[in-house]
Design a protein around this motif. Structure first.
Motif, PDB file in Angstrom:
ATOM      1  N   LEU A 179      11.996   8.643   1.181  1.00  0.00           N
ATOM      2  CA  LEU A 179      11.043   8.835   1.935  1.00  0.00           C
ATOM      3  C   LEU A 179      11.240  10.313   2.563  1.00  0.00           C
ATOM      4  O   LEU A 179      10.344  11.167   2.743  1.00  0.00           O
ATOM      5  CB  LEU A 179      10.661   7.867   2.993  1.00  0.00           C
ATOM      6  N   VAL A 180      12.294  10.712   3.514  1.00  0.00           N
ATOM      7  CA  VAL A 180      12.555  11.563   4.079  1.00  0.00           C
ATOM      8  C   VAL A 180      12.558  13.004   3.215  1.00  0.00           C
ATOM      9  O   VAL A 180      11.992  13.769   3.486  1.00  0.00           O
ATOM     10  CB  VAL A 180      13.830  11.544   4.928  1.00  0.00           C
ATOM     11  N   PRO A 181      13.380  12.836   2.097  1.00  0.00           N
ATOM     12  CA  PRO A 181      13.085  14.059   1.411  1.00  0.00           C
ATOM     13  C   PRO A 181      11.872  14.368   0.825  1.00  0.00           C
ATOM     14  O   PRO A 181      11.560  15.385   0.495  1.00  0.00           O
ATOM     15  CB  PRO A 181      14.071  13.690   0.217  1.00  0.00           C
ATOM     16  N   GLY A 182      11.196  13.243   0.575  1.00  0.00           N
ATOM     17  CA  GLY A 182       9.997  13.418  -0.158  1.00  0.00           C
ATOM     18  C   GLY A 182       8.996  14.025   0.820  1.00  0.00           C
ATOM     19  O   GLY A 182       8.135  15.168   0.528  1.00  0.00           O
ATOM     20  N   ILE A 183       8.919  13.879   2.156  1.00  0.00           N
ATOM     21  CA  ILE A 183       8.170  14.514   3.161  1.00  0.00           C
ATOM     22  C   ILE A 183       8.616  15.950   3.359  1.00  0.00           C
ATOM     23  O   ILE A 183       7.583  16.807   3.491  1.00  0.00           O
ATOM     24  CB  ILE A 183       8.240  13.564   4.692  1.00  0.00           C
ATOM     25  N   LEU A 184       9.895  16.019   3.371  1.00  0.00           N
ATOM     26  CA  LEU A 184      10.319  17.354   3.483  1.00  0.00           C
ATOM     27  C   LEU A 184       9.950  18.661   2.506  1.00  0.00           C
ATOM     28  O   LEU A 184       9.672  19.527   2.894  1.00  0.00           O
ATOM     29  CB  LEU A 184      11.910  17.500   3.794  1.00  0.00           C
ATOM     30  N   ALA A 185       9.960  17.723   1.369  1.00  0.00           N
ATOM     31  CA  ALA A 185       9.810  18.529   0.234  1.00  0.00           C
ATOM     32  C   ALA A 185       8.047  19.178   0.388  1.00  0.00           C
ATOM     33  O   ALA A 185       7.864  20.249  -0.263  1.00  0.00           O
ATOM     34  CB  ALA A 185       9.867  17.739  -1.067  1.00  0.00           C
ATOM     35  N   LEU A 186       7.055  18.351   1.126  1.00  0.00           N
ATOM     36  CA  LEU A 186       5.912  18.991   1.394  1.00  0.00           C
ATOM     37  C   LEU A 186       5.755  20.048   2.121  1.00  0.00           C
ATOM     38  O   LEU A 186       4.547  20.846   1.814  1.00  0.00           O
ATOM     39  CB  LEU A 186       5.003  17.877   1.938  1.00  0.00           C
ATOM     40  N   TYR A 187       6.779  20.526   2.823  1.00  0.00           N
ATOM     41  CA  TYR A 187       6.621  21.644   3.745  1.00  0.00           C
ATOM     42  C   TYR A 187       6.553  23.068   2.531  1.00  0.00           C
ATOM     43  O   TYR A 187       5.766  23.864   3.077  1.00  0.00           O
ATOM     44  CB  TYR A 187       7.922  21.920   4.524  1.00  0.00           C
ATOM     45  N   LYS A 191      -0.568  11.929   6.270  1.00  0.00           N
ATOM     46  CA  LYS A 191      -1.304  11.443   7.344  1.00  0.00           C
ATOM     47  C   LYS A 191      -1.096   9.742   7.611  1.00  0.00           C
ATOM     48  O   LYS A 191      -0.782   9.166   8.689  1.00  0.00           O
ATOM     49  CB  LYS A 191      -2.723  11.648   7.533  1.00  0.00           C
ATOM     50  N   ALA A 192      -1.321   9.054   6.307  1.00  0.00           N
ATOM     51  CA  ALA A 192      -1.178   7.748   6.504  1.00  0.00           C
ATOM     52  C   ALA A 192       0.162   7.064   6.500  1.00  0.00           C
ATOM     53  O   ALA A 192       0.551   6.087   7.104  1.00  0.00           O
ATOM     54  CB  ALA A 192      -1.862   7.025   5.338  1.00  0.00           C
ATOM     55  N   LEU A 193       0.888   7.864   5.919  1.00  0.00           N
ATOM     56  CA  LEU A 193       2.484   7.631   5.770  1.00  0.00           C
ATOM     57  C   LEU A 193       2.953   7.107   7.188  1.00  0.00           C
ATOM     58  O   LEU A 193       4.053   6.477   7.426  1.00  0.00           O
ATOM     59  CB  LEU A 193       3.245   8.249   5.060  1.00  0.00           C
ATOM     60  N   GLY A 194       2.780   8.011   7.948  1.00  0.00           N
ATOM     61  CA  GLY A 194       3.345   8.057   9.376  1.00  0.00           C
ATOM     62  C   GLY A 194       3.237   6.791  10.028  1.00  0.00           C
ATOM     63  O   GLY A 194       4.191   5.972  10.474  1.00  0.00           O
ATOM     64  N   ALA A 197       0.703  -1.128   0.001  1.00  0.00           N
ATOM     65  CA  ALA A 197      -0.040   0.013   0.027  1.00  0.00           C
ATOM     66  C   ALA A 197       0.924   1.290  -0.007  1.00  0.00           C
ATOM     67  O   ALA A 197       0.466   2.312  -0.723  1.00  0.00           O
ATOM     68  CB  ALA A 197      -0.785  -0.082   1.165  1.00  0.00           C
ATOM     69  N   TYR A 198       1.894   1.088   0.746  1.00  0.00           N
ATOM     70  CA  TYR A 198       2.696   2.268   0.699  1.00  0.00           C
ATOM     71  C   TYR A 198       3.491   2.730  -0.575  1.00  0.00           C
ATOM     72  O   TYR A 198       3.570   3.790  -0.927  1.00  0.00           O
ATOM     73  CB  TYR A 198       4.058   1.952   1.769  1.00  0.00           C
ATOM     74  N   ASP A 199       3.648   1.681  -1.545  1.00  0.00           N
ATOM     75  CA  ASP A 199       4.235   1.845  -2.527  1.00  0.00           C
ATOM     76  C   ASP A 199       3.437   2.761  -3.496  1.00  0.00           C
ATOM     77  O   ASP A 199       3.622   3.756  -4.315  1.00  0.00           O
ATOM     78  CB  ASP A 199       4.592   0.633  -3.132  1.00  0.00           C
ATOM     79  N   VAL A 200       1.995   2.195  -3.450  1.00  0.00           N
ATOM     80  CA  VAL A 200       1.155   3.228  -4.204  1.00  0.00           C
ATOM     81  C   VAL A 200       1.013   4.512  -3.646  1.00  0.00           C
ATOM     82  O   VAL A 200       1.118   5.544  -4.576  1.00  0.00           O
ATOM     83  CB  VAL A 200      -0.327   2.321  -4.172  1.00  0.00           C
ATOM     84  N   LEU A 201       0.811   4.708  -2.463  1.00  0.00           N
ATOM     85  CA  LEU A 201       0.560   5.883  -1.898  1.00  0.00           C
ATOM     86  C   LEU A 201       1.636   7.073  -2.047  1.00  0.00           C
ATOM     87  O   LEU A 201       1.630   7.917  -2.552  1.00  0.00           O
ATOM     88  CB  LEU A 201       0.484   5.921  -0.181  1.00  0.00           C
ATOM     89  N   PHE A 202       2.963   6.523  -1.777  1.00  0.00           N
ATOM     90  CA  PHE A 202       4.100   7.419  -1.841  1.00  0.00           C
ATOM     91  C   PHE A 202       4.605   7.661  -3.103  1.00  0.00           C
ATOM     92  O   PHE A 202       4.598   8.693  -3.668  1.00  0.00           O
ATOM     93  CB  PHE A 202       5.292   6.587  -1.223  1.00  0.00           C
ATOM     94  N   HIS A 203       4.710   6.693  -4.098  1.00  0.00           N
ATOM     95  CA  HIS A 203       5.052   6.872  -5.514  1.00  0.00           C
ATOM     96  C   HIS A 203       4.288   7.183  -6.663  1.00  0.00           C
ATOM     97  O   HIS A 203       4.376   7.687  -7.310  1.00  0.00           O
ATOM     98  CB  HIS A 203       5.580   5.466  -6.053  1.00  0.00           C
TER      99      HIS A 203
END
Length: 1622
Positions: free
Chosen positions: A266-274, A245-248, A223-229
């Protein structure tokens, strides 16, 4: 008795859910919940049955029922049986999925029912819901949301299902195309993951403890693969937020190796959301969970992401938290959690990043870094343990920052350090000192910006922190005790003394519990601690100002008491007894400085150690200079030094210390001079000789010659400072005389003390005495003399003492008094000189002589006496002189004469009403003294009232509410003297009542004081002679202007009390009183005076209403605001208000409304001039009815007021102001003042009517008329009746029940001699007839008869309005028209035949009204008049007035309805006569006439016997369509010639008439009409039959047409016709 079951009640309630009112729906919901508490299963079954039976019930109403079911299930889940639960679950499932579209509120309510049931019946819920969750089929949105919510509400019940749900759900992720479905999948994955984590964390409580993380890892990763990518890349912000909200939570369940593998992405992807989301909380929360999961699996790759994390997270902490953004604080806390996670894993790198930031001078960066430091100190203590010294050393720069925000952050960091042992390290003392510094921060000198912290905030935080670490952190005892004592004595920590003392007291108490050894301070090991003497001096001095610094005095004394063993071992018993009592005095806000000095004296006596006392006095002298900015404390310290020196037995030390005091004193400071003098005086108690000797030495020294010697310290001082030194030394001698033993000091007064005093005071230049100008020197001399005199008077040996210099001193004092300015009552010199005089003389007469002299000098200056008071004051001076010369009898005679004239007491008036308290106090005392002297010395034994008792009582009595209690205490006895005016032994009931009121004057509550004043006035009113009542009131009114508002209020209270008691006898004085009230309102612009004056007017009116009304009506117009306020006072009590309103109505109705004068300029025309009295009464009515309190009275007189004001409005239209007001209006116009509104007759009357309607409960009438512009129309001469019509319409709609009495009172006005009143009444009735309320109230017949009677009225407008009213019956009472048809029709016909109607206004109204009536009359009634009406209205078709044309044509069209039967042929002829006119007026310039012609032609069509023509009229003559006139006429002419060829001549001749029409379009249409006729084919007739020879007819026709406009066109048409014929 009928029994109703719960289910029936529930059904009844559910039937009511269709109500759209939200409050009703909420009550239904509450009622269902309440029933459900009693019978849950019955209610749930009823809801289920109801929803199934009412399948078409709208979803908003279903929601109410579903929410009630949810509440019942949730509150009674433990009591439900399985069958009921199954029914509820099945219903909720169906409701949730019934609609494939998302209807959020409805489906959410159904989902909530399932979730509530799932807390106990999870298997049944899942059994039902899983039937709608099939593989390969995208589920309903709320199926997934229900799964998610169930996983939260019932973790242990839901987790066993999640594996299969995830297996079914994962293939569906690719099928989801809509963002809302993707979002709900994310929502479900988030809550599934959180539930699994909770389940795994509580396996000991779980039903299946074999469940492991691996069970779900692969599905979660897929599921993570679909959500993140895929989904995270969406442009839709809401979807990205759902994914985050789900990835955490999902990161905790991913396989460790997969998580490690994904972290670099993952970490850069989350940081980019700021950068993509303004609201960062959910991103940060997810990031924190990912970091925690990474740390839990021991990630190695996280190290490479650390710099990016720190650089992204740190600015978020530095940014201010915005309170307006709800999630801003939550995001702040989540970021700190991230730093905590990183600190536990990378402490070195984190500190390496943070500590350099502390050196940055940017406030935000430094504050943010300190916040993070506090977080990691608190949350990562083990990792920071070895870093403590490093962290402490890094705080140096922040400690120096002056920003309040940084200071607060540093204090918070230090608080965290204290709890984790940092302050025990080297350098911890610096942190403690910093906290103490912040506790003593001074207030801000400038107003801080909105987002800045104040110094007070930082100080409060620091105080709380110091007390917290002192009392709650165990290890801090050894750090803080006795270290905090070092901060007690330095003056810069004065502001921190209160928290310091409290913390030290707690620490000392704790040490005492550990034992004496732990408590005793070892000064040898603590070199920096203050000595016991220094501590005692400091704490005792600051306690002298107990209310500064948040209770600093009490805190200092408590600490001193606790430290008694460390101060001196002998003090324990004494201080335990004395200090607690002194603290109680301080906290009770009652303190005398002598209490502190007495404590000090007893303390030093108990110690009785000369060396210790000498050390103590030396220490106090050392501390003197530190109090330079604290004058009060320094003054007290001087007294303490004097006390210590007085107890000290070492005379050398005493003289040395006194010498040091003289050398170091700052003589320019008043407090210091006072303190130094007090010190010498107190010291002289036990060391008189040493003190005088030291002062003597100082006197003999050559200080003022600026020579080098012992006192060279003074050589650079100015002459001004030399005067201050002399002043101080003089004052020292005074205090020595005051404090020294009286038996010792008497012998030294003249020999030593006075000699040296005058040596300093008398300056000589070349042997000549020079008068000093220095005020300080004068005052010090006077005070010293006063203290010396007191010492002599208080001495037991005073009788034997010969004071040889007394006369000299008195002369000096009198000289001082004479030289003071005469325009001021109390000056410092005069006041103190007078006090000195009272002590210098001991016999009674000299004191009296001085007092009288003071009175004549201070209260009545000499110049004022001579010029203002004349003989009376000369008499007082004579009395004094005679008394002094022994002429006692003559003096009493003069004084008696003086007092009986009361002139001196009157002269006290300005002083008695002074704004300065001391002036009032002295004036009242003088007045009381004079009156008591009169009573006591003149030996009056019979009743002798004062000649001007009323004036005197009015002068003094308002002071009964004075803010000074001393004045109030004197006043009652003074009033007793005034009230009785006879001997002491006289007794009277009223006098005793006055005495009983004394207690009321002692109470500081002004409510009680005013009540007492009221009672005093009532007593005065009962006893005051009638001839003095008016003088009392007149003087009392002067008291309204008293600068003291309380006394002004008291005067008002007393005036009103007197009027209540005695006002009945003042009928002839009412105009004077009313005028006086008005003048006082003008003079004093205070709210309380205005209210009091209104109350006075009310009381007067309740006794003399006619006189008050007459007086007020005599006020100048327009009424000013004060007169208006007086009128409004008459509206306070309904009964009185009703009587006043009746009086005013009589004034309005009794006099003629206006007078007619022939104007010289206008020839024979008359101008109407308003009469003043009705105008004034109308204005008065407006003011009274503007007061809300008048409502009840207005309601009682509603019909009379309405009729009177309605008629008043009518009589003001077109009427000019009275002559005197016209001149006032011209003057105001010349001054560019806009007073037109207030000086407008009609505006005044209209506003009065509006106020009457408002207060009478007819607000809707006012609003309705106002919105239609009716009030302005009423003021217009031309449109007045239209405004009245709007008023009548509103009254019929909103005030129907009030109409019968109004109508009854208006009927006589139809015969009024004033045409305006008849117009208004008729217009009002006419519009009432337009409403059904007239018929409902059984008023129709009488009103109709009156309207019929008005047809003979001489006024054209009245006749017109009467016809309008009769026509309005068709709208208001159409059922009555048939009954009175003949009468109504006759009236209309008479109106059309009106001969005295030059402008045809009556005829116009008759035709309009007749058109409205025709729909309701009997045919038999109209047929007899049909021909007459048709003939009568025919001339109006071509009238210049377009309204007449319109009405007549419309009426003609309506008449065609009645042409059938016997009248058919006759009316057909009328149609043919008017046909050409109607067709031509289709080209009329007025659209409304064209519209009327179309209507009339459509109505005539069926009666013409030509189907084609009828169709033409019906199809082409639509009101909202344009008409192609030429084409239309072409077809019409064809039909006319085919069906009515015999009309040819009539048609042509009628058209020829319009060739000279005034309207150009009609002139053009007439020839064209003829042309169209000529072109039209004739049946069976050749052209020659009617034209004759073609050429001849053509010539004739052209010749006839040529003179007219459009004739060429007709001629050409005719030529065309001839051409066709040939």
């Amino acid at each position: 008795m009928l029994c109703v079951s719960f289910s029936e009640l529930a059904v009844t309630l559910m039937d009511a859910t269709t109500d759209k009112d939200p409050l009703v729906q909420e009550q239904i919901y509450n009622a269902l919940c309440y029933l459900g508490e009693s019978e849950p299963e019955e209610i749930l079954n009823s809801c289920d049955e109801y929803l199934r039976q009412h399948d078409k019930l709208a979803y908003p109403h279903r929601i109410v029922i579903l929410k009630a079911m949810e509440a019942v299930v949730k509150n009674n889940i433990a009591y439900l049986d399985k069958s009921t639960a199954k029914i509820v679950i099945f219903l909720a499932s169906n409701e949730m999925t019934k609609s494939k579209e998302i209807i959020c509120d409805w489906q959410q309510a159904a989902s909530n029912v399932l979730v509530a049931a799932g807390t106990r019946f999870i298997n049944k819920v899942m059994e039902e819901v899983l039937t709608k969750f099939q593989p390969g089929i995208l589920p309903h949105y709320f199926i997934m949301q229900t799964f998610a919510n169930l996983s939260v509400s019932n973790v242990f019940g839901m987790v066993p299902f999640l594996n299969s749900i995830l297996g079914t759900m994962l293939p569906m992720l690719g099928m989801a195309k809509q963002d809302n479905m993707k979002s709900v999948f994310c929502y479900a994955l988030q809550h599934f993951s959180e539930s699994i984590q909770e389940y795994l964390a509580n396996l000991d409580k779980a039903p299946d403890p074999t469940v492991r993380k691996d069970t779900f890892s692969n599905e979660i990763f897929n599921a993570y693969d679909v959500l993140f990518h895929i989904w995270l890349q969406s442009r839709e912000a809401k979807l990205r937020l759902a994914v985050v909200k789900a990835l955490g939570p999902m990161s905790h369940l991913m396989p460790s190796e997969k998580l490690e593998e994904q972290l670099p992405k993952l970490v850069p992807g989350i940081l980019a959301l700021y950068k993509k989301h303004a609201e960062a909380f959910y991103v940060t929360k997810s990031l924190c969970q990912i970091l925690e999961a990474s740390v839990n699996v021991g990630s190695r790759t996280l190290d490479t992401q650390l710099d990016a994390l720190l650089n992204t997270l740190h600015p978020q902490i530095c940014a201010p938290v915005e309170s307006s953004v709800p999630l801003s604080l939550k995001n702040h806390n989540e970021v700190l959690r991230c730093f905590t996670v990183l600190a536990c894993t990378f402490p070195d790198r984190l500190l390496g990043f943070l500590l350099p930031k502390l050196e940055n001078h940017n406030e935000r960066i430094r504050v943010g870094t300190l916040i993070i430091m506090r977080q990691i100190i608190n949350c990562a203590p083990s990792q920071m343990e070895i870093k403590k010294p490093f962290i402490l050393s890094s705080m140096k720069l922040p400690l120096q920052d002056t920003s309040n925000k940084v200071r607060r952050a540093v204090v918070q960091v230090i608080s965290a350090m204290a709890h984790h042992g940092y302050l025990e390290q080297a350098g911890g003392e610096v942190m403690i000192e910093y906290i103490v510094h912040q506790c003593s921060l001074p207030p801000d000198t400038q107003t801080p910006e909105a987002d800045d912290l104040t110094s007070d905030s930082v100080q409060n935080i620091s105080i709380n922190t110091l007390f917290l670490i002192s009392t709650t952190v165990d290890r801090m005892d050894e750090v803080l005790w006795p270290y905090l004592l070092e901060f007690v004595t330095p003056i810069q920590f004065t502001g921190a003394l209160t928290p310091l003392c409290r913390s030290l007291m707690h620490l000392a108490t704790k040490k005492q519990e550990e034992g004496e050894n732990a408590f005793l301070i070892h000064y040898d090991t603590h070199a920096n601690l203050p000595s016991p003497c220094a501590l005692m001096a400091r704490l005792l001095t600051v306690s002298s100002q107990p209310y500064l610094g948040d209770g600093r005095g009490a805190a200092a004394l408590r600490l001193l008491n606790v430290l008694h063993l460390n101060i001196h071992p002998k003090l324990g018993r004494l201080w335990k007894k004395k200090i607690p009592h002194l603290v109680e005095h301080l906290e009770g806000e009652y303190v005398l400085s002598i209490s502190h000095l007495q404590l000090l004296r007893e303390t030093l006596t108990a110690i009785s150690d000369s060396a210790w006392i000498c050390q103590f006095s030396t220490e106090m002298c050392k501390q003197l200079n530190s109090y330079n900015g604290f004058p009060s404390e320094k003054n007290f310290l001087y007294k303490c030094i004097g006390t210590a020196l007085g107890v000290c037995s070492n005379k050398d030390v005493v003289q040395k210390q006194l010498q040091e005091l003289l050398e170091t004193a700052r003589y320019q400071e008043e407090e210091e001079r006072e303190g130094l003098a007090s010190s010498f005086g107190i010291c002289a108690i036990n060391h008189l000789d040493e003190t005088l000797a030291k002062l003597e030495d100082f006197v003999k020294s050559d200080v003022f010659k600026k020579s080098v010697g012992l006192f060279s310290i003074f050589k650079d001082r100015s002459d001004n400072e030399a005067e201050k030194i002399k002043s101080t030394l003089i004052l020292c001698y005074g205090y020595v005389a005051r404090y020294a033993p009286k038996e010792l000091v008497l012998s030294r007064i003249e020999a030593d003390i006075l000699r040296n005093i005058f040596h300093y005071f008398n300056t000589r230049v070349l042997g000549i005495k020079v008068e000093t100008k220095d005020l300080t020197l004068k005052l010090c001399l006077i005070r010293s003399i006063c203290m010396i005199s007191q010492a002599i008077c208080n001495s037991a040996q005073s009788d034997a003492f010969v004071f040889s210099r007394k006369a000299e001193l008195l002369a000096q004092m009198m000289e001082f008094i004479k030289t003071e300015p005469l325009d001021l009552l109390r000056t410092p010199v005069r006041q103190r000189a007078m006090i000195s005089c009272t002590y210098l003389v001991c016999e009674n007469w000299p004191i009296l002589q001085t007092a009288v002299l003071f009175l004549s000098r201070a209260v009545c200056p000499a110049e004022a006496v001579t010029h203002q008071m004349g003989p009376s004051v000369q008499c007082s001076v004579a009395a004094v002189e005679l008394r002094g010369l022994g002429g006692l009898g003559q003096a009493f005679s003069h004084l008696s004469e003086l007092l009986s004239s009361d002139l001196p007491l009157q002269h006290l008036g300005p002083w008695i009403r002074s704004s300065k308290e001391h002036e009032r106090e002295r004036a009242v005392e003088v007045g009381a003294t004079l009156l008591e002297f009169y009573r006591d010395k003149l030996n009056v034994s019979t009743v002798v009232p004062f000649y001007n008792l009323g004036v005197l009582v009015a002068l003094f009595s308002p002071r009964c509410s004075d803010s000074l209690a001393s004045i109030r205490a004197v006043l009652l006895s003074l009033l007793l003297v005034l009230h009785v005016g006879f001997a002491h032994d006289y007794r009277d009931e009223m006098v005793e009542r006055l005495k009983d009121l004394k207690k009321g004057l002692e109470d500081p509550d002004f409510t009680i004081l005013f009540n007492t004043c009221y009672n005093i006035a009532m007593v005065i009113g009962k006893r005051l002679p009638p001839d003095q009542l008016m003088s009392l009131l007149l003087m009392m009114f002067e008291g309204l202007a008293d600068p003291d508002q309380n006394c002004s209020r008291a005067a008002a209270v007393m005036i009103n009390a007197l009027l209540k008691e005695r006002g009945g006898v003042l009928l002839d004085k009412v105009p004077v009183i009313v005028a006086l009230i008005h003048s006082k309102l003008q003079e004093v612009d205070e709210e309380h005076v205005r209210k009091a004056a209104q109350q006075t007017v009310y009381i007067l009116a309740s006794q003399h209403k006619t006189a008050v009304v007459s007086s007020l009506l005599g006020s100048s117009l327009p009424f000013d605001s004060h007169t208006c306020a007086m009128w409004k006072a008459l509206a306070t009590e309904p009964t009185l208000t009703s009587q006043i309103l009746e009086l005013l109505l009589d004034k309005v109705n009794r006099d003629v409304p206006y007078k007619e004068n022939k104007s010289f300029l206008s020839g024979s025309t008359c101008e109407r001039i308003a009469t003043p009295l009705p105008f004034a009464a109308t204005c008065a009515l407006h003011e009274i009815m503007s007061a809300p309190e008048s409502g009840a009275a207005v309601l009682g007189l509603y019909p009379h007021l309405f009729v009177a004001l309605l008629l008043r409005v009518s009589c003001t239209v077109g009427v000019q102001l009275p002559k005197n007001l016209q001149s006032k209006e011209r003057k105001s116009a010349s001054r560019s003042q806009n007073l037109s509104l207030s000086l407008s007759l009609s505006s005044c009357a209209v506003e009065a009517l509006r106020a009457m309607l408002t207060q009478g409960g007819s607000d809707e009438v006012v609003k309705s008329v106002g919105s239609a512009g009716g009030w302005e129309l009423m003021k217009s001469s031309d449109q007045h009746h239209d405004g009245i019509a709007l008023l009548a319409s509103a009254m019929a709609k909103h005030a129907g029940p009030k109409l019968p009495l109004i109508v009854k009172n208006l009927f006589p006005m139809l015969n009024s001699v004033y045409d305006r009143q008849r117009i208004t009444t008729t217009a009002f009735f006419a519009e009432l007839l337009n409403s059904s309320v007239v018929s409902d109230l059984i008023l129709l017949e009488s009103m109709m008869d009156n309207m019929t009677g008005r047809q003979k009225d001489p006024c054209t407008l009245v006749r017109m309005l009467a016809l309008r009213g009769l026509g309005n019956i068709s709208s208001g009472s159409p059922d009555k028209v048939r009954k009175h048809g003949a009468q109504l029709l006759a009236s209309m016909v008479n109106g059309m035949d009106d001969k005295d109607d030059p402008n045809n206004l009556v005829a116009l109204e008759a035709m309009s009204s007749l058109s409205k009536l025709l729909d309701h009359v009997e045919e038999r009634d109209i047929r007899s008049m049909l021909l007459h009406i048709a003939i009568r209205i025919r001339p109006f078709f071509d009238n210049e007035n377009h309204e007449l044309r319109t009405s007549s044509i419309v009426l003609f069209g309506n008449l065609t309805k009645f042409s059938a039967g016997n009248c058919e042929d006759v009316f057909f002829e009328q149609i043919l006569n008017g046909l050409v006119t109607l067709l031509l007026h289709l080209q009329d310039p007025k659209p409304e006439v064209i519209k009327a012609c179309k209507f009339a032609l459509r109505m005539c069509g069926p009666n013409m016997g030509c189907e084609g023509l009828c169709d033409m009229f019906l199809n082409h003559l639509h009101e909202d369509r344009s008409l192609h006139y030429g084409e239309f006429m072409n077809h019409v002419c064809k039909h006319l010639m085919q069906n009515y060829p015999e009309m040819l001549n009539r048609l042509i001749s009628t058209n020829l008439f319009y060739f000279k029409s005034n309207w150009i379009d009609i002139r053009a249409a007439a020839p064209m009409f003829i042309g169209k006729i000529a072109l039209a084919p004739f049946p069976h007739r050749p052209y020659s039959r009617w034209l004759g020879p073609a050429e001849g007819k053509k010539a004739v026709l052209v010749k006839r047409l040529t003179p007219f406009t459009g004739g060429v066109k007709a001629a050409l048409s005719f030529e065309e016709i001839c051409g066709q014929q040939s």
